[in-house]
Scaffold this active site. Structure first.
Site, PDB file in Angstrom:
ATOM      1  N   ARG A 130       0.863  -1.145   0.044  1.00  0.00           N
ATOM      2  CA  ARG A 130      -0.053   0.065   0.105  1.00  0.00           C
ATOM      3  C   ARG A 130       0.783   1.252  -0.068  1.00  0.00           C
ATOM      4  O   ARG A 130       0.404   2.248   0.723  1.00  0.00           O
ATOM      5  CB  ARG A 130      -0.984  -0.001   1.306  1.00  0.00           C
ATOM      6  N   LYS A 152       1.435  11.399 -11.082  1.00  0.00           N
ATOM      7  CA  LYS A 152       0.579  10.558 -11.655  1.00  0.00           C
ATOM      8  C   LYS A 152       1.271   9.299 -12.290  1.00  0.00           C
ATOM      9  O   LYS A 152       2.320   9.591 -12.749  1.00  0.00           O
ATOM     10  CB  LYS A 152       0.135  11.292 -13.086  1.00  0.00           C
ATOM     11  N   GLU A 194       7.391  20.437 -24.297  1.00  0.00           N
ATOM     12  CA  GLU A 194       6.813  20.533 -23.004  1.00  0.00           C
ATOM     13  C   GLU A 194       7.331  21.680 -22.383  1.00  0.00           C
ATOM     14  O   GLU A 194       6.651  22.510 -21.464  1.00  0.00           O
ATOM     15  CB  GLU A 194       6.812  19.458 -22.057  1.00  0.00           C
ATOM     16  N   LYS A 235       5.458  23.567 -13.435  1.00  0.00           N
ATOM     17  CA  LYS A 235       4.434  22.167 -13.280  1.00  0.00           C
ATOM     18  C   LYS A 235       4.189  21.876 -11.651  1.00  0.00           C
ATOM     19  O   LYS A 235       3.083  21.679 -11.312  1.00  0.00           O
ATOM     20  CB  LYS A 235       5.176  21.003 -13.799  1.00  0.00           C
ATOM     21  N   GLU A 245      -6.189  16.872  -9.793  1.00  0.00           N
ATOM     22  CA  GLU A 245      -6.839  17.315 -11.182  1.00  0.00           C
ATOM     23  C   GLU A 245      -8.115  17.372 -11.050  1.00  0.00           C
ATOM     24  O   GLU A 245      -9.068  16.725 -11.543  1.00  0.00           O
ATOM     25  CB  GLU A 245      -6.366  16.158 -12.256  1.00  0.00           C
ATOM     26  N   ARG A 249      -5.372  22.059 -12.855  1.00  0.00           N
ATOM     27  CA  ARG A 249      -4.277  21.200 -13.352  1.00  0.00           C
ATOM     28  C   ARG A 249      -4.453  20.792 -14.873  1.00  0.00           C
ATOM     29  O   ARG A 249      -3.479  20.614 -15.668  1.00  0.00           O
ATOM     30  CB  ARG A 249      -4.325  19.860 -12.559  1.00  0.00           C
ATOM     31  N   ASN A 253      -2.592  20.729 -20.038  1.00  0.00           N
ATOM     32  CA  ASN A 253      -3.082  19.938 -21.194  1.00  0.00           C
ATOM     33  C   ASN A 253      -2.987  20.847 -22.493  1.00  0.00           C
ATOM     34  O   ASN A 253      -3.639  20.468 -23.497  1.00  0.00           O
ATOM     35  CB  ASN A 253      -4.149  19.095 -21.015  1.00  0.00           C
ATOM     36  N   HIS A 256      -2.470  19.342 -25.854  1.00  0.00           N
ATOM     37  CA  HIS A 256      -2.759  18.070 -25.763  1.00  0.00           C
ATOM     38  C   HIS A 256      -3.887  17.284 -26.256  1.00  0.00           C
ATOM     39  O   HIS A 256      -3.919  16.033 -26.633  1.00  0.00           O
ATOM     40  CB  HIS A 256      -2.479  17.682 -24.047  1.00  0.00           C
ATOM     41  N   HIS A 260      -3.035  14.689 -28.477  1.00  0.00           N
ATOM     42  CA  HIS A 260      -3.443  13.083 -28.431  1.00  0.00           C
ATOM     43  C   HIS A 260      -4.025  12.548 -29.696  1.00  0.00           C
ATOM     44  O   HIS A 260      -4.059  11.413 -30.131  1.00  0.00           O
ATOM     45  CB  HIS A 260      -4.439  12.805 -27.020  1.00  0.00           C
ATOM     46  N   HIS A 275       5.229  11.938 -28.832  1.00  0.00           N
ATOM     47  CA  HIS A 275       4.142  12.994 -27.944  1.00  0.00           C
ATOM     48  C   HIS A 275       4.532  14.137 -28.002  1.00  0.00           C
ATOM     49  O   HIS A 275       3.604  15.164 -28.381  1.00  0.00           O
ATOM     50  CB  HIS A 275       4.541  12.099 -26.571  1.00  0.00           C
TER      51      HIS A 275
END
Lengths: 376, 376
Positions: A130, A152, A194, A235, A245, A249, A253, A256, A260, A275
């Site tokens: 955990r 993330k 980025e 960031k 998020e 946040r 994107n 993006h 994407h 990417h």
């Protein structure tokens, strides 16, 4: 002498997330110093190093020697390189190896690699017992400025990318800028997209600085370290304001949503598009679309495109090798990524350079007409 | 009329964990009211119900009808019953079904079942989309008073039980006390061992109340609801003080070190010993060992044993059917469960009824002599 010189060149970005606060160290020689940097901050003396077959021959021995010198026992797992590694199959394998290495809750998983290794290892660190400690040693520019900050983690599902994972903050990030010298030009440029993004979100002065100093950033040295530190700080600021998020946040994107869709349209074939290249084209599209919606001046879109072009990034859909599917199918990909509610989409738009915002009422019909115009 | 009567009999325990705060509702008729209870608290209108083949025929239709009446669309997954279901294989299946049901971050996974279903479903809820909402509908006494409170979720690994998981707090727990009428006497008693545990940890008055009222608790009605509510409140208090188990939460393991060793020694064969029975014997052993260490009076151990015996729980290792391995092997199982540092163990001991404490310097040699005495 070398060590002192290196140490003084290292920048530190602190991410103040309460009891999950941590430091990002940025500079040369950090892999060689990893053992002592870790040992001075985290109690445990056992580590499982997760890396891939591309990175292992370059840095694994140096990292393990540094851990060893600091009295840290380490096991290691070398995985296949590439996005396919972000699977349950590899997650199970990594968890098993971490348990086999008897990593306890104050010991750590160390991710040595790019975004794929970071996402997978962070997920494993988040679920073994955990949650055990987690140290990131990102080896690409993209992972140094993006995926190693923010907590993330995750793997892909047949339903989509990154759909299974946890928020699990690292205890330390060691961004060794020496390793960036081994990246190809294309990889470095993709990560740079980025970096530019942080300027475009809310740092117009940083964007202007990049316009004047990008050659120095590409060349290495203090300008590169500065650009990475500003990016990590940017960031971190967003993450601290909205760790899980729920709102702001989403600004991260920028570029993006279009990006994407282009990645999906090229079936994630990195020979056609990686990417950061998708994000580069996506950021230009986001600025052009904002201009079309009368939110921003077309001059801003031109300025963004000029800079990304100057560094050698693609800025137009037509630059992607091979045939792209028609605009309608790109729109489908966007609609899958973002939910469409009553014909409206959530999108990151901008009022100009460094003035981006979350728009949650963008008419899907406007997006499709725009795409048809750009990709007839 | 019925609804009003039921509603008034329902007890609420609030678990104040900041932004992860939630309510535990305890009382009759809650499955029939689940839809409205959930809809009044959580925004989403999509659910994936996870249950097992034993529970599904009894309560799945009633739960789904209640969700349906509240405008909540639900998918369901019926898994094999039993501890083996806490595996990566079933976790992958459940995650896939939750994604297929298009459960988003404000929608929920509902666990309908005992501890196994709760642990597995909570883990899936914790990792799909990096966390969706989670509702527990525990159907055993053990899960109502223990595993549905506290946010521990997980699956087993070949290295041990519960070694892979996350902390993921539920958004709501609906403990329908009507369902307990369908439990066997043995199952109910096993859950009762954990109820008695809360008295022994730090609620001597509750233990005395149980000594006088256990028949009423077993019979059902308001005494049963009271006992469950006190137990949930007791566990909630400990969890709030130490959510991620860095210290005092270990008190919840009273009786569990010996109990786990006995479960391992009987290869988790439920025909010989179930968890609550192991805890019952373990609590008596913990009190006897504390007396042997001159920490508590032997009278307390006798009183604990008398009560657990009265309700029909086993209190002696000799009551376990079949042959137990020798004391040395029980000690090995304990040493695997708890790390031995310099010949010392961490153990939950007691200074008397309701006066338990975390002892981190228990000599392993004392434990082994004690075990040899008890199991020659």
């Amino acid at each position: 002498m070398n060590t002192i010189a290196s140490a003084s060149a290292v920048r530190k970005v602190h991410v103040p997330l309460g009891e999950r606060a941590y430091d990002i160290m940025i500079g040369p020689g950090l892999i060689a110093r990893a053992g002592s940097e870790i040992a001075s901050r985290i109690k445990g003396r056992k580590a499982a190093v997760i890396t891939d077959e591309h990175v292992a021959p370059l840095y694994l021995d140096a990292l393990k020697a540094s851990l060893d010198a600091a009295g840290i026992a380490s096991a290691d797992v070398v995985l296949p390189a590439g996005e396919k590694t972000k699977s349950f199959e590899h997650l199970i394998n990594v968890c098993d190896k971490v348990l086999e290495a008897r990593v306890e809750r104050n010991d750590y998983v160390i991710a040595l690699g790019g975004g794929v290794i970071g996402d997978l290892s962070g997920f494993a660190a988040g679920i073994v017992r955990r949650g055990v400690r987690f140290v990131q040693v990102p080896t690409s520019l993209l992972s140094q400025v993006d995926s190693s900050v923010g907590g993330k983690t995750g793997i892909n599902s047949r339903h989509g990318k990154n759909l299974i994972g946890v928020f699990h903050q690292p205890d330390l990030v060691l961004a060794d800028t020496d390793v960036l010298n081994s990246l190809s030009e294309r990889e470095f440029r993709a990560g740079y997209a980025e970096v530019a993004k942080y300027g475009l979100i809310d740092k117009p002065d940083f964007f202007a600085w990049l316009e004047n100093n990008w050659q120095a950033v590409f060349a290495g040295g203090s300008a590169r370290i500065e650009a990475i530190a500003v990016s990590c700080q940017a960031k971190a600021d967003v993450v601290v304001a909205d760790e899980r998020e729920n709102g702001q946040r989403a600004l991260l994107n920028l570029g993006h949503t279009f990006g994407h869709a282009l990645e999906a349209a090229t079936a994630y074939d990195s020979s056609r598009l990686v990417h950061g290249e998708g994000v580069s084209i996506g950021m230009v599209l986001a600025h052009e679309f904002s201009a079309r919606m009368n939110l921003a001046s077309p001059d801003d879109a031109r300025r963004v495109e000029a800079h990304l072009k100057a560094v050698g990034l693609p800025t137009r859909m037509s630059e992607i090798p091979g045939t792209l599917p028609p605009a309608e199918m790109l729109m489908d990909a966007i609609a899958q990524d973002k939910k469409v509610k009553g014909g409206k989409l959530t999108f990151i738009l901008t009022r100009g350079i460094g003035r981006s915002f979350v728009a949650d009422d963008v008419p899907a019909s406007e997006v499709i007409s725009f795409l048809k115009e750009k990709h007839p």
